[in-house]
Design a protein around this motif. Sequence first.
Motif, PDB file in Angstrom:
ATOM      1  N   PHE A   8      80.829  67.901  45.794  1.00  0.00           N
ATOM      2  CA  PHE A   8      80.220  67.295  46.974  1.00  0.00           C
ATOM      3  C   PHE A   8      80.974  66.021  47.344  1.00  0.00           C
ATOM      4  N   SER A   9      80.885  65.646  48.585  1.00  0.00           N
ATOM      5  CA  SER A   9      81.640  64.498  49.072  1.00  0.00           C
ATOM      6  C   SER A   9      81.084  63.185  48.528  1.00  0.00           C
ATOM      7  N   PRO A  10      81.911  62.171  48.378  1.00  0.00           N
ATOM      8  CA  PRO A  10      81.450  60.854  47.948  1.00  0.00           C
ATOM      9  C   PRO A  10      80.360  60.329  48.887  1.00  0.00           C
ATOM     10  N   SER A  11      79.393  59.632  48.338  1.00  0.00           N
ATOM     11  CA  SER A  11      78.242  59.061  49.062  1.00  0.00           C
ATOM     12  C   SER A  11      77.144  60.077  49.339  1.00  0.00           C
ATOM     13  N   SER A  12      77.336  61.334  48.900  1.00  0.00           N
ATOM     14  CA  SER A  12      76.263  62.325  49.030  1.00  0.00           C
ATOM     15  C   SER A  12      75.106  61.932  48.110  1.00  0.00           C
ATOM     16  N   PHE A  13      73.880  62.179  48.552  1.00  0.00           N
ATOM     17  CA  PHE A  13      72.715  61.893  47.719  1.00  0.00           C
ATOM     18  C   PHE A  13      72.506  63.024  46.716  1.00  0.00           C
ATOM     19  N   SER A  14      71.907  62.688  45.559  1.00  0.00           N
ATOM     20  CA  SER A  14      71.636  63.690  44.537  1.00  0.00           C
ATOM     21  C   SER A  14      70.229  63.471  43.975  1.00  0.00           C
ATOM     22  N   ASP A  15      69.745  64.447  43.250  1.00  0.00           N
ATOM     23  CA  ASP A  15      68.399  64.375  42.675  1.00  0.00           C
ATOM     24  C   ASP A  15      68.339  63.501  41.425  1.00  0.00           C
ATOM     25  N   GLY A  16      69.488  63.189  40.861  1.00  0.00           N
ATOM     26  CA  GLY A  16      69.514  62.368  39.651  1.00  0.00           C
ATOM     27  C   GLY A  16      70.850  61.696  39.462  1.00  0.00           C
ATOM     28  N   SER A  17      70.970  60.929  38.378  1.00  0.00           N
ATOM     29  CA  SER A  17      72.216  60.233  38.066  1.00  0.00           C
ATOM     30  C   SER A  17      73.295  61.247  37.700  1.00  0.00           C
ATOM     31  N   THR A  18      74.414  61.192  38.391  1.00  0.00           N
ATOM     32  CA  THR A  18      75.479  62.162  38.147  1.00  0.00           C
ATOM     33  C   THR A  18      76.822  61.619  38.608  1.00  0.00           C
ATOM     34  N   SER A  19      77.859  62.113  37.968  1.00  0.00           N
ATOM     35  CA  SER A  19      79.216  61.778  38.405  1.00  0.00           C
ATOM     36  C   SER A  19      79.668  62.715  39.516  1.00  0.00           C
ATOM     37  N   GLY A  20      78.940  63.816  39.670  1.00  0.00           N
ATOM     38  CA  GLY A  20      79.336  64.830  40.643  1.00  0.00           C
ATOM     39  C   GLY A  20      80.357  65.790  40.091  1.00  0.00           C
ATOM     40  N   LEU A  21      80.731  65.593  38.818  1.00  0.00           N
ATOM     41  CA  LEU A  21      81.740  66.431  38.181  1.00  0.00           C
ATOM     42  C   LEU A  21      81.097  67.392  37.189  1.00  0.00           C
ATOM     43  N   SER A  22      81.763  68.490  36.924  1.00  0.00           N
ATOM     44  CA  SER A  22      81.312  69.404  35.880  1.00  0.00           C
ATOM     45  C   SER A  22      81.570  68.751  34.530  1.00  0.00           C
ATOM     46  N   GLU A  23      80.914  69.246  33.490  1.00  0.00           N
ATOM     47  CA  GLU A  23      81.072  68.670  32.157  1.00  0.00           C
ATOM     48  C   GLU A  23      82.503  68.791  31.668  1.00  0.00           C
ATOM     49  N   GLU A  24      83.168  69.904  31.997  1.00  0.00           N
ATOM     50  CA  GLU A  24      84.559  70.095  31.569  1.00  0.00           C
ATOM     51  C   GLU A  24      85.469  69.030  32.175  1.00  0.00           C
ATOM     52  N   ILE A  25      85.250  68.761  33.441  1.00  0.00           N
ATOM     53  CA  ILE A  25      86.099  67.770  34.111  1.00  0.00           C
ATOM     54  C   ILE A  25      85.771  66.367  33.620  1.00  0.00           C
ATOM     55  N   GLU A  26      84.475  66.091  33.409  1.00  0.00           N
ATOM     56  CA  GLU A  26      84.091  64.780  32.878  1.00  0.00           C
ATOM     57  C   GLU A  26      84.798  64.496  31.557  1.00  0.00           C
ATOM     58  N   GLN A  27      84.899  65.509  30.708  1.00  0.00           N
ATOM     59  CA  GLN A  27      85.527  65.361  29.399  1.00  0.00           C
ATOM     60  C   GLN A  27      87.042  65.556  29.457  1.00  0.00           C
ATOM     61  N   GLU A  28      87.568  65.685  30.673  1.00  0.00           N
ATOM     62  CA  GLU A  28      88.997  65.912  30.904  1.00  0.00           C
ATOM     63  C   GLU A  28      89.488  67.152  30.173  1.00  0.00           C
ATOM     64  N   ASN A  29      88.623  68.148  30.142  1.00  0.00           N
ATOM     65  CA  ASN A  29      88.980  69.429  29.536  1.00  0.00           C
ATOM     66  C   ASN A  29      89.514  70.370  30.616  1.00  0.00           C
ATOM     67  N   PHE A  30      90.588  69.918  31.248  1.00  0.00           N
ATOM     68  CA  PHE A  30      91.227  70.720  32.286  1.00  0.00           C
ATOM     69  C   PHE A  30      92.706  70.340  32.339  1.00  0.00           C
ATOM     70  N   THR A  31      93.494  71.214  32.904  1.00  0.00           N
ATOM     71  CA  THR A  31      94.943  71.004  32.915  1.00  0.00           C
ATOM     72  C   THR A  31      95.389  70.348  34.220  1.00  0.00           C
ATOM     73  N   LEU A  32      96.605  69.862  34.192  1.00  0.00           N
ATOM     74  CA  LEU A  32      97.186  69.263  35.392  1.00  0.00           C
ATOM     75  C   LEU A  32      97.253  70.295  36.514  1.00  0.00           C
ATOM     76  N   ALA A  33      97.589  71.524  36.153  1.00  0.00           N
ATOM     77  CA  ALA A  33      97.672  72.592  37.153  1.00  0.00           C
ATOM     78  C   ALA A  33      96.305  72.864  37.778  1.00  0.00           C
ATOM     79  N   GLU A  34      95.256  72.819  36.947  1.00  0.00           N
ATOM     80  CA  GLU A  34      93.912  73.067  37.456  1.00  0.00           C
ATOM     81  C   GLU A  34      93.419  71.932  38.351  1.00  0.00           C
ATOM     82  N   SER A  35      94.024  70.759  38.197  1.00  0.00           N
ATOM     83  CA  SER A  35      93.621  69.613  39.015  1.00  0.00           C
ATOM     84  C   SER A  35      94.248  69.620  40.402  1.00  0.00           C
TER      85      SER A  35
END
Length: 206
Positions: A135-162
């Motif tokens: 979702f775009s920055p400044s979008s409202f959400s139902d709770g505290s969130t980074s807006g990222l999936s857990e894999e991305i939060e933990q940097e469990n992704f490759t440069l190619a996937e980014s």
Amino acid sequence: MKDNELIRKNYTEYNLNELEQDCWTRLVIGASKSRSPFHTPCVATLNSGEVNMRTVVLRKTIPVDKELRFHTDIRSPKWNELSINSSISALFYDSEERIQLRVKGKAVLHHTNDMTAKAWETTSLSSRKCYLTHFSPSSFSDGSTSGLSEEIEQENFTLAESEVGYENFGIVSIQVQSIDWLWLNHAGHRRAFFDYSDGSFQWMIP
């Protein structure tokens, strides 16, 4: 040049040309040194007559072109605001040196061009996370969130996937029109104005 070589306690000894050069030297250091007080300025834009401010990271300073750059998500409100009204201001403050710069200019937006491609190549994996939210920055959400999936939060992704984040990556280039310099000094403040629209440099009453 070392950072401490910039320190000159008595700015009353500067002439306007030396002072203007000092401003740009500090802005160059601000873009290259993460611990510089000029590294994270506050930027203001206009939205239907209202002023919006936020802190950004100064990524590049080009003195010869009177240009400053920062990165942003093109889905953010500031990108839309600047696409409608290109007027932009940036506020820099060094609390130790007690120096304030108020920069005014016009924003030029860059997206999927040579400039953004080159900058994206050197953007770290951790920084690319900012452009991978569903979702775009400044979008409202139902709770505290980074807006990222857990894999991305933990940097469990490759440069190619980014690489998908490049579609959301933009650069705002500030074409500086003026710098308002202020030095706070107990014996008497000093202030100067550098106007690049007509090339005039003038002292001001603080």
